[in-house]
Design a protein around this motif. Structure first.
Motif, PDB file in Angstrom:
ATOM      1  N   ALA A 189      72.099   9.037 -54.267  1.00 17.99           N
ATOM      2  CA  ALA A 189      71.555   7.680 -54.241  1.00 17.99           C
ATOM      3  C   ALA A 189      70.483   7.603 -53.165  1.00 17.99           C
ATOM      4  O   ALA A 189      70.695   8.056 -52.036  1.00 17.99           O
ATOM      5  CB  ALA A 189      72.657   6.669 -53.963  1.00 17.99           C
ATOM      6  N   PHE A 190      69.349   7.055 -53.506  1.00 11.85           N
ATOM      7  CA  PHE A 190      68.242   6.895 -52.576  1.00 11.85           C
ATOM      8  C   PHE A 190      68.155   5.429 -52.178  1.00 11.85           C
ATOM      9  O   PHE A 190      67.959   4.562 -53.018  1.00 11.85           O
ATOM     10  CB  PHE A 190      66.930   7.363 -53.216  1.00 11.85           C
ATOM     11  CG  PHE A 190      66.920   8.821 -53.524  1.00 11.85           C
ATOM     12  CD1 PHE A 190      66.562   9.740 -52.550  1.00 11.85           C
ATOM     13  CD2 PHE A 190      67.281   9.291 -54.771  1.00 11.85           C
ATOM     14  CE1 PHE A 190      66.568  11.095 -52.814  1.00 11.85           C
ATOM     15  CE2 PHE A 190      67.287  10.643 -55.056  1.00 11.85           C
ATOM     16  CZ  PHE A 190      66.935  11.549 -54.071  1.00 11.85           C
ATOM     17  N   ASN A 191      68.311   5.172 -50.882  1.00 12.71           N
ATOM     18  CA  ASN A 191      68.254   3.817 -50.353  1.00 12.71           C
ATOM     19  C   ASN A 191      66.849   3.560 -49.812  1.00 12.71           C
ATOM     20  O   ASN A 191      66.469   4.088 -48.776  1.00 12.71           O
ATOM     21  CB  ASN A 191      69.296   3.626 -49.244  1.00 12.71           C
ATOM     22  CG  ASN A 191      69.319   2.223 -48.700  1.00 12.71           C
ATOM     23  OD1 ASN A 191      68.559   1.365 -49.117  1.00 12.71           O
ATOM     24  ND2 ASN A 191      70.198   1.980 -47.742  1.00 12.71           N
ATOM     25  N   LYS A 201      69.022   0.249 -42.829  1.00  8.58           N
ATOM     26  CA  LYS A 201      69.915   1.365 -43.151  1.00  8.58           C
ATOM     27  C   LYS A 201      71.332   0.913 -43.465  1.00  8.58           C
ATOM     28  O   LYS A 201      72.013   1.498 -44.305  1.00  8.58           O
ATOM     29  CB  LYS A 201      69.925   2.361 -41.997  1.00  8.58           C
ATOM     30  CG  LYS A 201      70.703   3.601 -42.273  1.00  8.58           C
ATOM     31  CD  LYS A 201      70.602   4.596 -41.148  1.00  8.58           C
ATOM     32  CE  LYS A 201      71.406   5.838 -41.468  1.00  8.58           C
ATOM     33  NZ  LYS A 201      71.306   6.855 -40.451  1.00  8.58           N
ATOM     34  N   GLU A 202      71.817  -0.114 -42.826  1.00  6.91           N
ATOM     35  CA  GLU A 202      73.175  -0.613 -43.053  1.00  6.91           C
ATOM     36  C   GLU A 202      73.171  -2.015 -43.638  1.00  6.91           C
ATOM     37  O   GLU A 202      74.104  -2.782 -43.423  1.00  6.91           O
ATOM     38  CB  GLU A 202      73.970  -0.580 -41.732  1.00  6.91           C
ATOM     39  CG  GLU A 202      74.142   0.799 -41.143  1.00  6.91           C
ATOM     40  CD  GLU A 202      74.933   1.747 -42.040  1.00  6.91           C
ATOM     41  OE1 GLU A 202      75.844   1.283 -42.754  1.00  6.91           O
ATOM     42  OE2 GLU A 202      74.626   2.952 -42.019  1.00  6.91           O
ATOM     43  N   ILE A 235      74.196   9.649 -50.111  1.00  7.26           N
ATOM     44  CA  ILE A 235      73.153   8.636 -49.931  1.00  7.26           C
ATOM     45  C   ILE A 235      72.059   9.224 -49.060  1.00  7.26           C
ATOM     46  O   ILE A 235      72.328   9.804 -48.010  1.00  7.26           O
ATOM     47  CB  ILE A 235      73.696   7.357 -49.262  1.00  7.26           C
ATOM     48  CG1 ILE A 235      74.710   6.659 -50.166  1.00  7.26           C
ATOM     49  CG2 ILE A 235      72.544   6.393 -48.934  1.00  7.26           C
ATOM     50  CD1 ILE A 235      75.327   5.408 -49.561  1.00  7.26           C
ATOM     51  N   ILE A 236      70.817   9.076 -49.503  1.00  5.75           N
ATOM     52  CA  ILE A 236      69.648   9.491 -48.739  1.00  5.75           C
ATOM     53  C   ILE A 236      68.901   8.233 -48.329  1.00  5.75           C
ATOM     54  O   ILE A 236      68.528   7.421 -49.179  1.00  5.75           O
ATOM     55  CB  ILE A 236      68.702  10.396 -49.574  1.00  5.75           C
ATOM     56  CG1 ILE A 236      69.462  11.567 -50.198  1.00  5.75           C
ATOM     57  CG2 ILE A 236      67.518  10.853 -48.748  1.00  5.75           C
ATOM     58  CD1 ILE A 236      70.047  12.530 -49.213  1.00  5.75           C
ATOM     59  N   GLN A 237      68.693   8.065 -47.035  1.00 10.20           N
ATOM     60  CA  GLN A 237      67.968   6.900 -46.524  1.00 10.20           C
ATOM     61  C   GLN A 237      66.463   7.173 -46.605  1.00 10.20           C
ATOM     62  O   GLN A 237      65.946   8.059 -45.937  1.00 10.20           O
ATOM     63  CB  GLN A 237      68.380   6.606 -45.076  1.00 10.20           C
ATOM     64  CG  GLN A 237      67.658   5.447 -44.441  1.00 10.20           C
ATOM     65  CD  GLN A 237      67.943   4.113 -45.124  1.00 10.20           C
ATOM     66  OE1 GLN A 237      69.023   3.900 -45.660  1.00 10.20           O
ATOM     67  NE2 GLN A 237      66.985   3.223 -45.099  1.00 10.20           N
ATOM     68  N   CYS A 293      63.886  15.387 -50.603  1.00  9.83           N
ATOM     69  CA  CYS A 293      64.319  14.534 -51.714  1.00  9.83           C
ATOM     70  C   CYS A 293      64.204  15.263 -53.053  1.00  9.83           C
ATOM     71  O   CYS A 293      65.093  15.140 -53.904  1.00  9.83           O
ATOM     72  CB  CYS A 293      63.508  13.242 -51.740  1.00  9.83           C
ATOM     73  SG  CYS A 293      63.821  12.175 -50.325  1.00  9.83           S
ATOM     74  N   ILE A 294      63.135  16.013 -53.227  1.00 10.47           N
ATOM     75  CA  ILE A 294      62.969  16.780 -54.466  1.00 10.47           C
ATOM     76  C   ILE A 294      64.131  17.746 -54.640  1.00 10.47           C
ATOM     77  O   ILE A 294      64.709  17.854 -55.732  1.00 10.47           O
ATOM     78  CB  ILE A 294      61.619  17.537 -54.470  1.00 10.47           C
ATOM     79  CG1 ILE A 294      60.459  16.560 -54.576  1.00 10.47           C
ATOM     80  CG2 ILE A 294      61.572  18.555 -55.611  1.00 10.47           C
ATOM     81  CD1 ILE A 294      59.088  17.193 -54.342  1.00 10.47           C
TER      82      ILE A 294
END
Length: 89
Positions: A5-7, A12-13, A36-38, A71-72
């Motif tokens: 999941a990309f946030n 961040k929270e 999760i990726i911020q 991310c890739i």
């Protein structure tokens, strides 16, 4: 199976993160690995259409100063993706 999941929210929270965590908890209850990726508040360079990714055929951007290549890699490894964004009033 893995879902990443990309946030995209700068918080961040914040609420976007809370909602992602809720969804990922349900996936984990089904035995699915999650992460999760911020993205929000990280520098991401825009595509310059240099075509090096196509020429090099290495699934990497030649711009190394941001998180895009990380991310890739996560996207390639994942069986599913969730992309979430938030807004700041």
């Amino acid at each position: 199976m893995k879902v990443v999941a990309f946030n995209g929210s700068p918080r961040k929270e914040g609420n976007t993160s809370l909602l992602l965590k809720h969804v990922l908890t349900e996936l984990e209850n089904e035995g699915i690995e999650t992460e999760i990726i911020q993205i929000g508040n990280n520098t991401i360079s825009g595509c310059t259409a240099c075509m090096k990714c196509f020429e090099n055929k290495d699934e990497q951007c030649v711009i190394k100063s941001d998180i895009v290549n990380d991310c890739i890699k996560k996207m390639i490894e994942a069986d599913g993706m969730i992309i979430a964004s938030g807004s700041v009033p």
